[in-house]
Design an enzyme around this catalytic site. Structure first.
Site, mmCIF file in Angstrom:
data_model
loop_
_atom_site.group_PDB
_atom_site.id
_atom_site.type_symbol
_atom_site.label_atom_id
_atom_site.label_comp_id
_atom_site.label_asym_id
_atom_site.label_seq_id
_atom_site.Cartn_x
_atom_site.Cartn_y
_atom_site.Cartn_z
ATOM 1 N N GLU A 162 -3.737 7.606 -3.835
ATOM 2 C CA GLU A 162 -3.694 6.357 -3.072
ATOM 3 C C GLU A 162 -3.578 5.176 -4.033
ATOM 4 O OE1 GLU A 162 -6.255 4.541 0.588
ATOM 5 O OE2 GLU A 162 -7.363 4.971 -1.262
ATOM 6 N N TYR B 147 0.858 -1.198 0.000
ATOM 7 C CA TYR B 147 0.000 0.000 0.000
ATOM 8 C C TYR B 147 0.884 1.235 0.000
ATOM 9 C CZ TYR B 147 -3.129 3.654 1.725
ATOM 10 O OH TYR B 147 -3.836 4.823 1.865
#
Length: 431
Positions: free
Chosen positions: A241, A153
């Site tokens: 993101e 991530y």
């Protein structure tokens, strides 16, 4: 009860913050998830990344089954992923009204892409995040399917606590990062970025190492991190993101899925980006309100609210509820309202068949109450208002405003304060 009404309006309508902002205090994270005004489809975000040199899967976009088939053939990939493009999560587990299950499909046969697209395009896809009847799919993305050896991530976002951009990463990708932050905070890493200096090489390499990339992949991941920051600045993003930022068996670092949030105040210099805004899935009334710089959110009641200021609008909804009524909407005129905006706001409110009364609640600080009064009288006459109208005005030029209303000859009920206005609006419904 009042708190729930305020929360509902705030959650649905105040679109000024970034989605999933992380306010970081050491390894502790607090997550906020309000809606954004600018909505881009997945393929549009991928296109922006591609233009900034970020590694993404090869892809095409189609709006007919034949175009999808041709795109699948052009990809010439070992495996193809077909994705329905709607502004909602949970597509993979969604259901089409054509009978097809799943808005995301994998296949090694290009011919299957055409067949699947034929059952997607023009049909409604229902997921856990769509309205009950689903959302019509008008576009599909056809992309090269790549194997992922490992998922991480990575995000870049604006953080008030750090007075600027921050990189956040975790070797645990492909899952809800909130869960990782809660259960394994030691696996959340951050790097504060100097807005003047940008991402330093040592920062990018350190983040890549913390994400678990090793050997040549570490340098490759660091390069992707720097490119993502270039994109962040280039499009005036408040958040980029990537989940997952993955590693393939062939030794490539690829951004497999991304969400980009933008600074609405930068629209004047991001014309190309904001021109991509997909408003087809937005409420038509909200879209029309936005054209006049009005913040409107439809609710399920029958007393329309006409207010300046978000806080005052929430308070108005709450006090109507307190007196046994139900607000039909949340409408914030803002501070620099003009007479034409008042007129257009009334058009929106009176077009709602549920509305049985209108409550105007204005506290004129920046707003000139006389402008509001002139707009109200014009709207009442030209729109031939048929429902009861209760008006509470206070503040700048209020005496002139009250004179305008009283001399208009229109059936307007004046109120001395907010409590009085709410009581009279609810009473008007019950007559």
């Amino acid at each position: 009860m009042a708190t729930s009404m305020a929360s509902q309006a705030a959650a649905r309508g105040l679109r000024t913050a970034t989605s999933k902002h992380i306010l970081l205090d050491k390894l502790k994270c607090t997550w906020l998830s309000p809606r954004r005004w600018l909505n881009l489809q997945e393929y549009q975000s991928k296109k922006l990344m591609q233009e900034s040199g970020v590694a993404v899967q090869r892809f095409y976009v189609a709006d007919t089954a034949s175009e999808a088939l041709e795109a699948a053939k052009r990809l010439n990939a070992k495996e193809i992923v077909l994705k329905a493009q709607i502004l909602a999560g949970g597509r993979g587990k969604g259901v089409f009204d054509s009978g097809l299950k799943g808005g995301v499909h994998l296949t090694k046969d290009p011919a299957k892409v055409g067949e699947l697209a034929n059952k997607m395009l023009g049909f409604n896809l229902t997921t856990k995040q769509t309205p009950k009847d689903g959302v019509k799919v008008k576009t599909v993305m056809i992309a090269e399917a790549l194997d992922i050896t490992r998922e991480t991530y990575f995000a870049i976002l604006m953080d008030r606590a750090c007075n600027g951009p921050v990189m956040v990463g975790s070797p645990q990708g492909g899952m809800d990062i909130e869960e990782v932050a809660a259960s394994s905070p030691e696996l959340i890493f951050k790097e504060v970025i100097d807005i003047l200096e940008g991402v330093r090489d040592d920062q990018a390499l350190r983040m890549a190492a913390n994400l678990g990339f090793k050997g040549p992949l570490q340098r490759q991941a660091a390069d992707q991190i720097k490119r993502l920051y270039d994109l962040f600045l280039k499009v005036d993003a408040t958040q980029v993101e990537v989940n997952p930022l993955g590693e393939t068996p062939e030794g490539q670092v690829v951004c497999f899925d991304a969400k980009i949030n933008f600074d609405d105040n930068a629209e004047f210099r991001q014309k190309a980006v904001f021109a991509m805004d997909d408003m087809t899935e937005s409420d038509p009334t909200e879209t029309e309100a936005a054209k006049w710089d009005l913040k409107y959110i439809g609710l399920d009641g029958n007393i329309a609210c006409f207010v300046n200021g978000a806080g005052l609008a929430m308070a108005t909804c709450d006090i109507i509820d307190l007196h046994g009524g139900k607000p039909a909407n949340f409408l914030d005129l803002g501070g620099g309202v003009k007479e034409r905006q008042v007129y257009e706001a009334f058009k929106l409110l009176t077009a709602d068949p549920k509305v049985e009364a209108i409550l105007v609640n204005i506290f004129g600080g920046i707003v000139n109450c006389a402008i509001i009064a002139n707009g109200i009288t014009k709207a009442c006459r030209e729109l031939e208002l048929k429902v009861p109208l209760v008006v509470r005005l206070e503040g700048t030029n209020v005496h002139e405003a009250k004179r305008i209303l009283s001399e208009s000859g229109l059936p307007i009920t004046a109120a001395e304060n907010l409590d009085d206005a709410a009581k009279k609006a609810v009473a008007a419904i019950k007559k």
